[in-house]
Structure formats: C-alpha cells, structure tokens
Design a protein around this motif. Structure first.
Motif: not given
Length: 400
Positions: A202-211, A352-358
């Motif tokens: 998670t929070n990786s280049s691969a994780g971002h593309r999966l999300n 990808d707002q899963s991390f940056t929204r906070n």
C-alpha cells in the motif's frame, strides 16, 4: 585589482572555503555581489564580508581565521543513501555501490578528507521517507507515488523539505507493474477480480495503480498490504488470489508459470527518482553533484554494457541472469526531468485521494532542483540538461 580592493574568483573560493559551483549558485540565486570585467569575475572583499553577515543566522563580525573551522563543522563526515534493491527500476544505486562510482567522485572532490557512505537498503519507499523525516537519510531512491507522498508530508513536517534531483529508471505506460495471477487461475478481464483477495504494497506505485483500477470497476475485493517477497511467495504457493507487483517480481512470477495482465488503466508512465532534503542539498551542493555524476555514469554503464550490468545485478540480487538481462534492456535509464514527467507525478496525487485527502496545503508537484543535474552533466562534459524541465517527449538522442 589590489588598489580597488578586488579579489579574483579563486581568491574568493579560498576565502570562503567553498567550491566554484557554490559561488556561482550564490551569485545566481542569492545575489552575491560581483563585478564582471570582460570574461573575468571579481569580488569586492568588503562586500563579500557584508553579504556573509546578512546571510548568517547570527550576525557577528567575520573572523577570516575562523572561516575554515566553520566550514569543517558544517561539512558532513558521513552521507546516508537510501535505496531499494527489491525494485528493479531503482537498481542504479546497487550498481553504483558495486562499481564504486560515488566513492570515485567524492575522492576527486576532496582527496584529503574522505566521506563515509552509509547505504540503507529499504523494503519500500515509505520506510525511506520516514528516515528522511528523521534526518537519517539525505538522498533516497523512490518510486513515483512515494515521491508525491513525501511532498504531501512536507506540509505536516515543516523541517522536512524534499526536492526532486533527477529520475532513475523509467518505462512508458506503467510497463514493469502488472497484475500477477497464480497459475491455473483463469482470468479473462478485470471483472474477474470480484471476490478475490488482492495483495500489494500500500502507498506504493503498485498500490496506487491497483486503487485506481478498482475504483473504475464494479467488484468487491479484499486488498491486503504485503511485502513484495511475501506476495511473490503467496502467488507461487497459491496463498493469495492476485497481486499487483513490480519488476523483478513480475518476471520471476512468469518464470514460475504465473500469468500477468497489464490493464489499460495502467496508463501513466512508471517513474522512479532521486529525492534529497533541500536544506541539506544547498549546504552540500558539491556532494549532491558528485552523487548525480555517479548516477549518470551508472546509467551510461547500464546502457552501453547491458550484459555486464545484468551479470553484476544477478550476482548482487541472486536473480537469474536471464531475468536481469530482460529487465535492464526494457528500462529507460535516464536521469533527465521532462515537463511531462512532472505532470505525471502531479496527476498521481490528483487521481488518488486515498492518502492526500487528509493532507492540506500542498499544491502542485514536488519542487525540482535542476541546478544540480545540469552542473553534473556539464562536469561530465555532456550536453547541458538545463536547469528547467525539458519540453516534449522523451528524447531518443540524449539520455543522462
């Protein structure tokens, strides 16, 4: 010149105990006063002393006898480089370390005062970012999404100011990141992911593309955070349904009979790059330039001697020569920063707002400090790469 109380460039270098490139940077960006007569640069000694007073944290009269001592106190004895040997697009530090290029550049920079190099091999980018926030790592190799995470975190930690120095391995259309499926598990399209357990970092280049992939389909999946080594083992042993991996794990899985799928949703270029702490880089610009010289020499080695590079990487990682050869030949080893690359990084935080929204207050992309790469390219007698991002598509004629 003596009558006018002017000193030459070399005398200014000796007086301040800094490099020519540092003085040039101070002239360009910090308004260090100078006089140009023809092609020669001169300085008024008293004006230099006054400028130093203005830029000192403690405004004290300058004691020229203490300048050398001050410089010695601010020059580091060690530098810590963070890298990730488990990510093929960031194998440059692994090669550089083996070939001793950075040590050579540092020895040329200061033969009488060797600098100790600490190499930290991390499992993922967030581990390196944590080390940089703690001040334990000065330069790190990161994937594109962790680069932007670091930029976002700089709004939370005021003393953490990461900047982009250069890129490392690049591939277009996210080649090198794929969905890996265990053998005998038949997938026809992305909707077949429904009901399966997916593993990635998670929070990786691969994780971002999966999300991003999952956000565009109507499927319910459980996503778990796993180290790439564990994900690879689970794919081979059928301990997990599917995994989104990066190289070399994609190629290793294929050798074991697993299937790979590269979906149309993986449209961004896959970028890895070098990040440094801005304040540290400004105080140690010659060290940064030395590292970038070693970085570009490593790239040149990988491009001109791919079989030799692959053989060394096989010995260093324990991965078969066949796999390392295939990967080295597919990756674009190019340090140059293009405008389109910065747009790619910027789009990562937008999509990808899963991390940056906070995280609030961060705008745009991570700052790029092109001065260091440009200076390194000139010292290697390469075509100037420019202080600013390059326009257009990736060049086939010039790679750095």
């Amino acid at each position: 010149m003596n009558h006018l109380d002017l000193i030459t460039m070399q005398e200014a270098i000796d007086l301040l105990e800094v490099s020519r490139s540092t003085i040039d940077r101070w002239r360009k960006f910090k308004r260090l006063p100078f006089i140009k007569i023809g092609k020669e640069i001169y300085f008024h000694k008293e004006e230099i002393q006054q400028w130093v007073r203005q830029h000192s944290k403690v405004h004290e009269p300058i004691d020229e006898n203490r300048i050398d001592q001050t410089i010695r106190m601010t020059t580091p004895d060690t530098i810590t480089i963070g890298y990730q040997s488990q990510t093929a697009h960031m194998w440059s530090p692994l090669l550089m370390k083996k070939l001793g290029f950075f040590e050579e550049e540092l020895a040329e920079l200061n033969p009488t005062r060797p600098l100790q190099i600490n190499w930290i091999n991390a499992k993922n980018g967030l581990e390196l970012i944590e080390g940089m926030i703690a001040g334990q790592i000065q330069i790190a190799s990161l994937g594109d999404y962790p680069i932007m995470i670091g930029h976002q975190l700089s709004t939370i930690f005021p003393n953490f100011n990461p900047v982009l120095l250069a890129f490392d391995g690049k591939t277009s259309q996210s080649e090198g990141i794929s969905l890996v499926i265990p053998k005998d598990l038949h997938f026809h399209d992305v909707t077949d992911l429904h009901g399966h357990t997916l593993a990635t970092v998670t929070n990786s280049s691969a994780g971002h593309r999966l999300n991003r992939l999952l956000s565009g389909i109507n499927a319910t999946c459980e996503v778990i955070n796993q180290d790439m080594n564990l994900s690879y083992s689970n794919i081979i042993e059928r301990g997990v349904g599917v995994s989104v991996m990066w190289e070399p794990y994609v190629s290793l899985s294929e050798l074991q009979g697993a299937a790979t799928m590269h979906f149309d949703g993986f449209t961004d270029d896959y970028l890895t790059g070098l990040v440094a702490l801005d304040h540290w880089a400004q105080l140690n610009d010659d060290i940064v330039i030395a590292y970038l010289k070693a970085h570009m020499r490593t790239h040149q080695f990988a491009r001109e001697y791919p079989l030799k590079a692959a053989k060394l990487l096989s010995e260093l990682t324990g991965i078969s020569h066949r796999v390392t050869t295939s990967i080295v030949s597919k990756v674009r080893w190019d340090a140059a920063v293009y405008k389109q690359d910065l747009e790619t990084l910027k789009n990562l935080s937008i999509t990808d707002q899963s991390f940056t929204r906070n995280v609030t207050g961060s705008k745009g992309c991570i700052p790029y400090r092109g001065y260091y790469l440009n200076e390194a390219s000139k010292r290697l007698q390469l075509t100037s790469v420019s202080d600013r991002p390059l326009e257009g598509d990736w060049s086939l004629d010039y790679l750095y």
